[in-house]
Every structure is written in C-alpha cells, then in structure tokens.
Design a protein around this motif. Structure first.
Motif, PDB file in Angstrom:
ATOM      1  N   MET A   1       5.005  -1.289  28.698  1.00 17.87           N
ATOM      2  CA  MET A   1       4.301  -2.122  29.587  1.00 17.87           C
ATOM      3  C   MET A   1       4.341  -3.645  28.907  1.00 17.87           C
ATOM      4  O   MET A   1       4.479  -4.493  29.762  1.00 17.87           O
ATOM      5  CB  MET A   1       2.927  -1.578  29.590  1.00 17.87           C
ATOM      6  N   TYR A   2       4.354  -3.442  27.564  1.00 18.78           N
ATOM      7  CA  TYR A   2       4.381  -4.909  27.086  1.00 18.78           C
ATOM      8  C   TYR A   2       5.881  -5.555  27.238  1.00 18.78           C
ATOM      9  O   TYR A   2       5.598  -6.572  27.531  1.00 18.78           O
ATOM     10  CB  TYR A   2       4.036  -4.665  25.463  1.00 18.78           C
TER      11      TYR A   2
ATOM     12  N   PRO B   1       6.974   9.096  26.836  1.00 19.64           N
ATOM     13  CA  PRO B   1       5.652   9.127  27.730  1.00 19.64           C
ATOM     14  C   PRO B   1       4.363   9.367  27.050  1.00 19.64           C
ATOM     15  O   PRO B   1       3.600  10.127  27.419  1.00 19.64           O
ATOM     16  CB  PRO B   1       5.951   9.956  29.117  1.00 19.64           C
ATOM     17  N   THR B   2       4.338   8.757  25.814  1.00 20.65           N
ATOM     18  CA  THR B   2       3.135   8.782  24.940  1.00 20.65           C
ATOM     19  C   THR B   2       2.255   7.625  25.358  1.00 20.65           C
ATOM     20  O   THR B   2       2.615   6.565  26.008  1.00 20.65           O
ATOM     21  CB  THR B   2       3.336   8.792  23.797  1.00 20.65           C
ATOM     22  N   ILE B   3       1.033   7.662  24.859  1.00 17.77           N
ATOM     23  CA  ILE B   3       0.068   6.297  25.018  1.00 17.77           C
ATOM     24  C   ILE B   3       0.987   5.086  24.387  1.00 17.77           C
ATOM     25  O   ILE B   3       0.906   4.208  25.078  1.00 17.77           O
ATOM     26  CB  ILE B   3      -1.188   6.524  24.123  1.00 17.77           C
ATOM     27  N   GLU B   4       1.539   5.267  23.181  1.00 21.18           N
ATOM     28  CA  GLU B   4       2.155   4.186  22.483  1.00 21.18           C
ATOM     29  C   GLU B   4       3.446   3.588  23.317  1.00 21.18           C
ATOM     30  O   GLU B   4       3.907   2.559  23.316  1.00 21.18           O
ATOM     31  CB  GLU B   4       2.337   4.620  21.091  1.00 21.18           C
TER      32      GLU B   4
ATOM     33  N   ILE C   1       4.786   0.247  19.675  1.00 27.74           N
ATOM     34  CA  ILE C   1       3.377  -0.253  18.925  1.00 27.74           C
ATOM     35  C   ILE C   1       2.280   0.649  18.835  1.00 27.74           C
ATOM     36  O   ILE C   1       2.260   1.390  19.671  1.00 27.74           O
ATOM     37  CB  ILE C   1       3.282  -1.238  20.317  1.00 27.74           C
ATOM     38  N   SER C   2       1.988   0.657  17.860  1.00 28.02           N
ATOM     39  CA  SER C   2       0.723   1.321  17.462  1.00 28.02           C
ATOM     40  C   SER C   2      -0.114   0.722  16.503  1.00 28.02           C
ATOM     41  O   SER C   2       0.003   0.921  15.000  1.00 28.02           O
ATOM     42  CB  SER C   2       1.330   2.729  16.888  1.00 28.02           C
TER      43      SER C   2
ATOM     44  N   ASP D   1       4.088   4.200  26.309  1.00 24.91           N
ATOM     45  CA  ASP D   1       3.856   3.662  27.611  1.00 24.91           C
ATOM     46  C   ASP D   1       3.307   2.154  27.542  1.00 24.91           C
ATOM     47  O   ASP D   1       3.866   1.242  28.113  1.00 24.91           O
ATOM     48  CB  ASP D   1       2.728   4.377  28.298  1.00 24.91           C
ATOM     49  N   THR D   2       2.543   2.010  26.211  1.00 25.49           N
ATOM     50  CA  THR D   2       1.903   0.662  26.106  1.00 25.49           C
ATOM     51  C   THR D   2       3.153  -0.317  25.780  1.00 25.49           C
ATOM     52  O   THR D   2       3.330  -1.472  26.110  1.00 25.49           O
ATOM     53  CB  THR D   2       1.144   0.577  24.820  1.00 25.49           C
TER      54      THR D   2
END
Lengths: 372, 198
Positions: B154-155, B145-148, B111-112, B150-151
């Motif tokens: 999480m989602y 393990p990047t922001i995207e 997701i980005s 990880d998100t």
C-alpha cells in the motif's frame, strides 16, 4: 442446535468423562467444587475457544498431567452435524479439530457451536469497565461472523504496529511516510468491526428493551446504544465508514503521536446502557443492573437464533441463586422448549418445580456425572 | 551430553541455523565426522564461497556472483514490467513458474515498526530511482498477503501512483487445486473479497 455427547479427558477435575445430555433442560446438581461449572466451561470453550472463567488455558488442564482434551458431537438443524475437539497441552499451543481434521487456525472453531453463557460476573458487564463490554461484543459477534473474527485479528495486529510506529515517531521526532499506509489498513479492518457491531447492537437493543420491560414490569425502559468512534449511519456501506475513520485518524494524528498510541477506533468504543435515560453503569441500583445484564443475555439468544438460523445452547452457570423468583421463571420460560439448556445448582429447591419436572437431573460429585 | 570440544563447537554452530534444533544439530555434526576429508572441505569451501562471491545485484538487489544479476543482464526479458518482492527467495519462487518474463526488484524485507523496520531501510528509494527513465510501464506488487506485506504494498503504491505507472497487487485467495471444504476462513474471506467477474 444441541450437544449429543460431551467427552472430557483431563479437563479441570475430570479425568475421563463421557456425558450424554438430553436435548432439553439438563440440571447439574452438586456441592461446590465438584465440577458442575467445568462441564459448562468445556461447552463454552468449544464454542469460543476461550474459557469464561480464566484467560489462562493451563488452568483447564488437570493437575499433574500435561494434555487435556474436550470433544463434543453437535447436532445442527441448519448445517451438517459436527464433531468438535480442542486439545490443550502444557508444552504446545492448543489444537483445534473439526470433524477430526486439524485446523491451523484456532479461530476456525468459533461459530461451529453457538452458546450463550449466564454467569455471576455478567453484572460486571453493566457496571464494569468498557473493556468488559467490548469483550462481550467481540465474543458474541465472533460466534456468528467468521469475518468479524478475521477483521478483529488483523485489526489488533495493525493497531500494535501503528502504536509501535507512533512511539517511534514520538521519540525520534521524525514522521515516517508509512503512517498513512497503517492508517488505511486500520480504517479498512476497523470499518468491518464497526459495521458488524452496529448491526448486532441495533438488533440486540430492540430485543433487550422488550425483555427488560417484561422483567421490570413495564415501568422502566432500557436503552442500549453503541458509543462509537466514527459518527456514521447504521446503513452506511463499509467503504463510507472506512473513509470517515481514516479522516478521523488523520485529524487526530498529532494527538496520537503526542500520546504515542492510537486514541480512537473500535478498540476504544463502548456499549452504553441507560435505564430511563440514566447511565446504568453509574446510576442504576444493583437489582436494575442485574436485570439489565440478564436482559442483554436473553436478547443475545434471540440475536443468535436469528443469525445462525437455530437456537443456541444456553449455559446457566450458578445464576439461579442470585435471581428472584420472577426473573428465574422468565429465564427458564425463554430458554425451555427452545434451547438445549445446561443449568448448575447446589440443590433442586433453587429452581421452579415445574422446571425440575421436565428436566433431566444429573448428580455431579468429584469429577463424575451420574443421571438420577 | 559431553562432546569433545571441537564437536561441541560444531553442534552449537549448527544449532544457530534456522529450523535446526539440538537433535538435528547433533545428527549433522556426527554425519560430518563420518564423511571423508575432501567432502568436508567441499562443504567448508562452499560456505566460504557464498560469503565471498555472492553480492546484491546493484539493479534489482537479488543475490548474484556477477557484477549484475542474470535476470537484469538478460536482454530477452521484458523491461516494461517490474515485479516487486520482499526477499530473494521470492524471485526463485516466481522464476520456477517460467511464466513471468519481466524484471524484479527485491525490497529486502517488509515494513514492520514492531521489528524496527521502516520504509527507509528497504530498497524503496532504489525502486523509485528505477522509474526515472520511463522504461517501466507496470509494477506488480508481490509481497506476502500478511498485514506487513499488505501495508508495504500500500505504501509503495502510494508513492508510485503519482508517477503515472500502472500498479497492481497479486491476487490472493483459494489455492489452485484447493478444496473449499478444507480452506481456512481467512482464505475464503479473502477469496470472496478478491473475486472477479468471469
């Protein structure tokens, strides 16, 4: 902590400089535009990977050449000595080397050398926009907390992504399911930032108040508070801050979508300065604003010494002429004998004769530094 | 630089490939000029075959030339564990370990919003569909393990948790055989955060 050697190659107007300062007070004397401030700028650059005078790294490279280099050997009492280097290039990204080893992340150099800089624009910190005070907080806390640097970088990235998503939702009218995941990411990194800032400001406020009252002769009181997005106690654990922040994000979701941007969070917070209960930004005189700015900077020296375990390097960039005699004396009194200090002046009459007596004097002329 | 037209065309096609700059493109094109015709045809055919025969596996969305990919059709693999990755190349990386004996699910990205990629564009609906028969007991989220990454993890975790399946995230931190002294600060911070009791 002190700088034993500083060498500059094609940095500003220095083609090739090898500078060996003393570990006490270093007085750089010279006319304007000779390169006094560039020496201080180079030291600050090694400490923070940023210049205090420009946001464009290209300005730091000598005219007509494509690569510049800043290198220093730093003597540290709490940690091993370290050699720091930043290579700037017009064609590529800057390169950071710590003990000659290249580090892929520029931020890794932050915190290796602690420096506090005083400059003419400090007063803007008191009277200017909130963004200037946030910048101050970010730069200073970064120097003592790698975790803060990390959280700040991640936070900015999440914020960009979330704002993009909010604009997308605004224009399409369809709420996507992943907003919640972005909210928890923002809350996670945001809570680290808020927690670190609260601790830093709590200590800074106490020190700054003491210093301000000694500068102002005890009749006035400076208070420094953190105007933060989340209403939370100083000692609350990060998980609690994150929960409160996440809750706030969800209650403001409608507003955020309408505005197409994240309306709350550490990127909107502020540092509030009041003198005798009145906002310094609006109601203080120029003299009071200047004293408040100096009190903050002097307090920062103490805060940094406390967290790093040793005194930072102090850089006084053309500030002496702006100050009256009492404040000048106070600045030198706090720094001399404790911190390696670099000070730029156009003439020795700008500083106290007693300081001249203990300091090492260097003449700066067209990109050359010579001990007197 | 003036090339004969067909050569110029080949150079510019190579330049479009990831990781290939003008210099490398030129070197590759000249190399192809030197090889014999059979070799050149093999290369051209290989390129065309990939386009013609490689499809996405309808179960896990990994690349395959079969109606169903080798891993999905292997009866010996453990169907109760599912490893979720973002790209087919991540499956290759995991398979090299010879450790993981479960199944995969390839999302086809992360997701980005900046790149216009929302959850509906990834194979997340298809992942949830795989949960319905109750065979899968554990899901391992192995996005980067990047922001995207990880998100995205999480989602997906948020969607899976209510289904009562065990959801875990791969660990991140110090690389094996790594030197503390040389680790960057972000990695060390992660390693501290994800520490475990021994």
């Amino acid at each position: 902590m002190d700088i034993q050697t500083l060498s500059l190659t094609n940095f500003r107007n220095y083609v090739d400089l090898n500078f060996i300062p003393s570990n006490g007070l270093n007085i750089l004397v010279g006319m304007n535009a000779q390169g006094k401030s560039a020496v201080l700028e180079a030291i600050y650059f090694l400490a923070t990977s940023k210049s205090h005078r420009t946001s464009r790294d290209m300005d730091l490279i000598h005219v007509g050449v494509s690569i510049a280099r800043v290198n220093a050997h730093v003597d540290r009492s709490e940690r091993n000595d370290v050699e720091l280097e930043i290579v700037l290039s017009r064609a590529e990204n800057k390169i950071v080397k710590i003990n000659t080893v290249k580090h892929p992340k520029i931020g890794d150099i932050v915190g290796q050398l602690n420096a506090v800089i005083f400059s003419n624009s400090d007063i803007d910190m008191v009277r200017g926009e909130p963004s200037l005070r946030r910048r101050f907080l970010n730069l200073e806390i970064s120097q003592v907390s790698p975790q803060y640097v990390y959280a700040l970088g991640r936070y900015k990235r999440v914020l960009d992504q979330r704002n993009n998503l909010l604009r997308e939702i605004k224009s399409s009218g369809v709420q996507t399911g992943d907003l919640g995941a972005w909210d928890s990411q923002l809350a996670q990194y945001g809570s680290t930032i808020i927690a670190r800032r609260m601790k830093f400001i709590d200590f800074l406020a106490e020190e700054a108040a003491k210093i301000y009252s000694s500068l102002a002769g005890g009749s006035e009181e400076l208070a420094v508070t953190y105007k933060k997005s989340v209403d939370i106690d100083l000692h609350a654990p990060e998980s609690e801050i994150a929960a409160a922040f996440a809750k706030l994000l969800s209650t403001r979701r409608g507003l955020d979508i309408m505005r197409g941007t994240t309306t709350i969070g550490p990127h909107r917070d502020d540092l509030v300065l009041t003198i005798n209960g009145l906002a310094a930004r609006e109601f203080a005189s120029q003299g009071q604003q200047r004293s408040a700015a100096i009190a903050l900077k002097l307090a920062e020296i103490n805060v940094m010494q406390e967290s790093a375990g040793e005194a930072p390097v102090v850089l006084l960039d053309d500030v002496m002429a702006e100050l009256d005699e009492a404040r000048r004396a106070r600045v030198l009194e706090i720094t001399t004998g404790r911190c390696q200090t670099f000070i730029t002046v156009t003439g020795l009459e700008e500083i106290d004769p007693s300081a001249v007596a203990v300091g090492s004097i260097f003449d700066v002329q067209s990109g050359k530094v010579t001990p007197r | 630089m003036h090339y004969a037209k067909p050569l110029a065309k080949l150079v510019s096609e190579f330049e479009k490939l990831p990781g290939i700059g003008p210099k490398s493109a030129q070197r590759l094109a000249f190399h192809i000029l030197r090889i014999n015709e059979d070799e050149a045809r093999e290369l051209a055919n290989a390129v065309m075959d990939v386009k013609q025969y490689i499809k996405l596996c309808p179960v896990c969305f990994n690349y395959t030339d079969q109606p169903r990919c080798e891993i999905c059709s292997d009866a010996k693999r453990d169907r109760s564990v599912l490893c979720v990755v973002s790209e087919p190349r991540d499956v290759v990386a995991m398979e090299k370990t010879n450790e993981f004996r479960g199944m995969y699910h390839v999302l086809g990205g992360v997701i980005s919003p900046m790149d216009g990629i929302g959850p509906e564009m990834l194979k997340i609906r298809e992942l949830l569909a795989r949960m319905t028969d109750g065979e899968v007991k554990e899901i391992i989220l192995a996005t980067n393990p990047t922001i995207e990454g990880d998100t995205t993890a999480m989602y997906i975790a948020g969607l899976l948790k209510p289904l009562g399946v065990k959801v875990s995230r791969i660990a991140h931190g110090m690389p094996v055989g790594g030197d503390m002294d040389y680790a960057d600060q972000a990695t060390l911070i992660q390693a501290l955060q994800w520490r475990r009791e021994i």
